[in-house]
Design an enzyme around this catalytic site. Structure first.
Site, mmCIF file in Angstrom:
data_model
loop_
_atom_site.group_PDB
_atom_site.id
_atom_site.type_symbol
_atom_site.label_atom_id
_atom_site.label_comp_id
_atom_site.label_asym_id
_atom_site.label_seq_id
_atom_site.Cartn_x
_atom_site.Cartn_y
_atom_site.Cartn_z
ATOM 1 N N ASP A 135 -3.000 12.008 11.718
ATOM 2 C CA ASP A 135 -3.894 11.471 10.436
ATOM 3 C C ASP A 135 -4.505 10.475 11.037
ATOM 4 O OD1 ASP A 135 -4.227 11.469 7.721
ATOM 5 O OD2 ASP A 135 -2.384 10.244 7.288
ATOM 6 N N GLY A 183 0.815 -1.174 -0.141
ATOM 7 C CA GLY A 183 0.090 -0.014 0.070
ATOM 8 C C GLY A 183 0.650 1.175 -0.217
ATOM 9 N N GLY A 184 0.316 2.288 0.295
ATOM 10 C CA GLY A 184 1.207 3.666 0.287
ATOM 11 C C GLY A 184 0.145 4.628 0.170
ATOM 12 N N GLY A 185 0.942 5.996 0.429
ATOM 13 C CA GLY A 185 0.103 7.016 0.429
ATOM 14 C C GLY A 185 1.194 8.151 0.152
ATOM 15 N N GLY A 186 0.774 9.229 0.783
ATOM 16 C CA GLY A 186 1.864 10.494 0.469
ATOM 17 C C GLY A 186 2.810 10.574 1.053
ATOM 18 N N PHE A 187 3.046 9.745 2.121
ATOM 19 C CA PHE A 187 4.380 9.456 2.931
ATOM 20 C C PHE A 187 5.147 8.724 2.195
ATOM 21 C CE2 PHE A 187 1.284 10.061 6.201
ATOM 22 C CZ PHE A 187 1.289 11.557 5.963
ATOM 23 N N VAL A 245 4.627 1.123 1.059
ATOM 24 C CA VAL A 245 5.034 0.149 2.090
ATOM 25 C C VAL A 245 5.139 -1.103 1.352
ATOM 26 C CG1 VAL A 245 4.121 -0.793 4.436
ATOM 27 C CG2 VAL A 245 3.584 1.423 3.680
#
Ligand SMILES: *[C@@H]1O[C@H](CO)[C@@H](O)[C@H](O)[C@H]1NC(C)=O
Ligand SMILES: *[C@@H]1O[C@H](CO)[C@@H](O)[C@H](O)[C@H]1NC(C)=O
Ligand SMILES: *[C@@H]1O[C@H](CO)[C@@H](O)[C@H](O)[C@H]1NC(C)=O
Ligand SMILES: *[C@@H]1O[C@H](CO)[C@@H](O)[C@H](O)[C@H]1NC(C)=O
Ligand SMILES: *[C@@H]1O[C@H](CO)[C@@H](O)[C@H](O)[C@H]1NC(C)=O
Ligand SMILES: *[C@@H]1O[C@H](CO)[C@@H](O)[C@H](O)[C@H]1NC(C)=O
Ligand SMILES: *[C@@H]1O[C@H](CO)[C@@H](O)[C@H](O)[C@H]1NC(C)=O
Length: 785
Positions: free
Chosen positions: A619, A502-506, A509
């Site tokens: 968050d 997964g992942g996001g703005g940071f 992963v």
């Protein structure tokens, strides 16, 4: 109002006269007017009387061009709201001038040629001596004729000629007499304000806002106006910041909006990203907040990554090129302008009966726009259909049948593996892209082959790694309670970052395995601006934080720009995948949900109240609540807000871009306390109850937190709020308790929200909870019904 009887105007005019004796270099802070006696050149600016807007020559980024622009005074980052000469730049601001000439405001370039003008054709002979342009505190540049003191109507005003932003108090209109719509057009890129491909339009027939690409392709709508809000963006109505209204008369129909609280300055900006950004800040603070981005997801923007580009919401940058493709312009790509898309490294060869092309398989894709369906009955026929037309670039075959694409592909999106929107796309490439030049089967063989080579290779590395383990242990440093990993070890553990979870703005992963068989989750941080020492210090603080409801940090890696955090692995993934994704087989039962609420609260209470330096998570959302093998929750990503600093808040506002979980403090620009987490936690409780995103709606008017609060406060049927997937074994008392608690957590005033410690006690049944007052914003909505 005219020059004769407007004391402010007279004052400014006099001031200007006096000023022209002094060097240009002094700040013209108090001047808001361009008149017969005062023009604008070089570094001079005019500032509106209340100090909200400033106007002058502006050079965007690394560009060498200057534009007459208007921006919010004293706000960072500098936010341009209007540009006069957006198509025709000038290159020397000292020899160009903005002045009054023949009753118009004009911009003269270096050769004293008019390149921009208000273009007013005067009916009476106006004397330039009495014409002046005043920059108002609302961001309206108004040209008036001072000789006609009876005339209140301006000769010209910038509000009638918006470029890329819509300011409070200005109309966004359809003119019935000229049959023209106002349109906001994005800049071409962040350094070129000339009109780009994205525009915000008003559809006066259905009364809704549309976002269009290249004037034709619609990629977003706010839904029809229902008298109170746009049906698809209830959060805009749910927020109590703006009074939106729609007006319709014989001459025009238009929208207008004003903030309820005049301390807030704001604007709608048609951004180069193709999203409308609603920016705001509190008067007196210098920092800008992005309140909403519409659409929320970057990948929803049509053709954002250009032809053949693939968009991925979970990586930064968002755009990538498929295998065998390169960015059309790597310069553009590096300056974050992706609309040029990708091009083939090897051109397709298309000759009859010669199989020179083949297909690469892309699973988990959102398919490109504009497919053509072909009535064939098998995947082979579908492939053949595509192969036999030289213009065909891709095909897909599944239960919906065969689709082929002709020409450039737009809007491909890479989705996460568990996303049920994902399909498989077959992209046409030249066989000669591979040196082997074999037939299709050969290619797949090559691809598979290289995958297994990598596997074998990494297997070897593992074997070597095992043998050298004694060495390894000597070189692995332990930092506080944390292991400082070497980059090559992390790369090995994750098989070269192969399995993305997964992942996001940071950052993304990845799943990995240490040589001792411990499974780990590796977070690759997208951007850390901290120095090495500070980074290590912050991270080692995080390492000391241990609690059964917090995800445990094992270690980190910091080599130059490569910053990684190594966490314990959680078997059951994140809460959102269980709550919202249809593919999951097991529905979380009520008891489990209650335990997740309680465990999360305990983890947060520990962060807020018990560890040495109080940590505000900033968050909290279902994506950041991870579930252990027995579904006990652990809070992830704590401490990242501090670690990433400004980057974090940028990500918070630009990536998510929705008020979904964000407390009003974030939007209002006031101090953030740990009560901001309580708010987000409360929003999440509603989702735990309903099993749906709060932004999901069954009927246009039902924004869940609003509906739930009114049910709770009126003592209605709380069971009607529950996730319909929940079967029996629901404890009524617990449902009431959690609903009342959630309502307290989302109070507007941070002081009225419980502390996380209180939340724990309520959930444990130690503290009782009375019904909350309805939050002000909810009150307004409930009253409307
Ligand atoms: C000024 O504008 C005119 C008309 O567009 C153009 O021909 C001329 O080259 C410009 N001067 C400079 C110095 O750019
Ligand atoms: C303004 O209006 C007054 C009366 O309506 C008239 O006498 C006067 O001439 C007008 N002035 C101008 C400049 O039009
Ligand atoms: C935009 O549309 C016009 C025709 O309306 C077309 O000529 C142009 O190529 C399009 N632009 C892009 C980038 O596709
Ligand atoms: C909202 O704005 C409209 C038009 O400007 C105005 O008529 C109305 O009174 C305003 N409503 C509130 C609650 O301020
Ligand atoms: C419409 O325009 C006409 C002519 O300009 C004007 O007389 C009339 O007052 C306008 N109507 C409204 C509602 O503004
Ligand atoms: C406007 O917001 C500021 C900051 O939150 C607050 O101090 C002020 O009281 C508000 N004004 C009104 C009229 O609500
Ligand atoms: C390929 O397909 C397009 C669209 O269906 C069609 O216009 C074109 O004639 C086809 N070309 C060939 C060679 O069949």
């Amino acid at each position: 109002m005219g020059i004769g009887n407007d004391p402010c105007f007279m004052f400014s005019a006099l001031f200007l006269c006096w000023f022209s004796f002094i060097t240009n270099h002094l700040s013209l802070g108090a001047v808001d007017t361009i008149s017969a006696t005062q023009s604008l050149s070089g570094d001079q600016t005019i500032v509106s009387a209340g100090g909200t807007f400033e106007m002058g020559f502006y050079k965007p980024g690394k560009s060498s061009n200057y534009y007459i622009s208007m921006w919010y005074y004293e706000v960072s980052p500098k936010t341009i709201v209007w540009v006069a000469n957006r198509d025709i730049p000038i290159s020397n601001k000292y020899s160009s001038v903005l002045k009054i000439l023949d009753g118009n405001l004009v911009l003269l370039n270096e050769s004293q040629i008019i390149i921009w003008s208000t273009n007013h054709k005067s009916t009476t002979t106006t004397s330039s001596n009495f014409v002046a342009a005043v920059l108002g505190d609302d961001g309206n540049l108004v040209l008036r004729d001072g000789s006609n003191s009876n005339s209140t109507k301006p000769i010209w005003q910038s509000f009638d000629h918006p470029t890329h932003s819509w300011l409070p108090g200005s109309k966004f209109a359809y003119d019935k007499r000229t049959k023209t719509h106002q349109v906001l057009t994005s800049w071409k890129n962040s350094e070129d304000p000339s009109p780009g491909l994205f525009s915000l339009n008003l559809d006066a027939t259905s009364i809704q806002f549309l976002l269009l690409w290249n004037g034709s392709e619609q990629y977003w709508t706010g839904g029809p106006w229902n008298g109170q809000f746009f049906s698809l963006v209830p959060e805009m109505r749910g927020d109590y910041m703006y009074n939106f209204s729609y007006h319709d008369n014989e001459n025009e129909s238009y929208f207008i909006y004003t903030p309820y609280n005049s301390s807030f300055i704001s604007g709608f900006i048609m951004d180069v990203s193709g999203q409308v950004k609603v920016v705001t800040w509190l008067r007196g603070t210098k920092e800008r907040n992005v309140l909403w981005t519409l659409p929320v997801q970057q990948c929803e923007v049509y053709a954002f990554c250009g032809a053949f580009g693939t968009c991925n919401e979970n990586t930064l940058p968002f755009c990538n090129c498929p295998n065998g493709f390169n960015p059309t312009s790597s310069n553009d790509w590096n300056s974050m302008s992706y609309s040029g898309g990708c091009m083939r490294r090897t051109e397709l060869v298309c000759r009859n009966n010669e199989k020179k092309d083949t297909f690469l398989e892309y699973p988990n894709m959102r398919l490109p726009k504009h497919p053509r369906s072909v009535a064939v009955g098998s995947a082979e026929e579908c492939e053949f259909t595509c192969l036999s037309n030289c213009s065909c670039t891709a095909y897909a075959y599944d239960s919906d049948g065969c689709s082929i694409w002709i020409g450039d592909l737009f809007n491909m999106q890479e989705l996460l593996e568990n996303d049920d929107r994902g399909r498989t796309l077959y992209l046409r490439v030249a066989v000669s892209m591979y040196s082997s030049g074999k037939n299709k089967k050969g290619i797949i063989g090559v691809v598979l082959g290289s995958v297994s080579v990598v596997l074998v290779f990494s297997g070897l590395i593992f074997a070597v790694g095992k043998r050298r383990q004694v060495d390894e242990e000597q070189t692995t440093t332990v930092y506080g309670s944390l292991v400082a990993f070497r980059y090559k070890d992390v790369r090995r553990a994750t098989k070269n970052f192969k399995e993305k979870m997964g992942g996001g703005g940071f950052g993304s992963v990845f799943k990995g395995k240490l040589p001792d068989s411990t499974t780990i989750a590796v977070k690759q941080l997208a951007s850390v601006n901290q120095g090495e020492k500070q980074f290590r210090a912050e991270v080692s603080t995080l390492g000391t934080i241990q609690h059964v409801n917090l995800v445990r940090l094992h270690g980190f890696c910091s080599e130059g720009k490569k910053k990684l955090l190594v966490y314990e692995y959680m078997q059951n993934g994140s809460l959102d995948s269980h709550l919202f994704h249809k593919m999951e087989s097991k529905v979380l039962d009520w008891k489990t949900r209650y335990q997740i609420a309680l465990g999360t609260a305990k983890g947060l209470a520990y962060l807020h109240e018990e560890c040495r330096d109080c940590i505000i998570h900033c968050d909290i959302k279902p994506e950041n609540i991870l579930l252990d093998v027995d579904f006990s929750p652990k809070v992830a990503d704590f401490g990242l807000a501090k670690l990433l600093g400004r980057e974090f808040s940028k990500v918070l506002t630009t990536m998510r871009g929705t008020t979904g979980y964000l407390a009003p403090e974030w939007i209002l620009g006031v101090a953030i306390t740990n009560k901001a987490d309580v708010y987000s936690y409360g929003m999440m409780l509603f989702e735990l109850i309903s099993g749906r995103r709060n932004t999901y709606q069954s009927e246009a008017t039902k924004y869940f937190p609003i509906w739930a609060s009114s049910v709770v406060i009126e003592g209605g049927d709380v069971f009607s709020l529950l996730d319909s997937k929940l079967e029996t074994h629901v404890d009524v008392e617990e449902v009431w308790r959690i609903c009342k608690l959630a309502c307290w957590c989302i109070q507007d005033d941070a002081n009225h929200r419980p502390s996380m410690g209180d939340v724990v006690q309520v959930l444990q049944g130690i503290l009782d909870v009375k019904p909350s007052p309805i939050p002000r914003l909810l009150q307004a909505l409930v009253d409307d019904d």
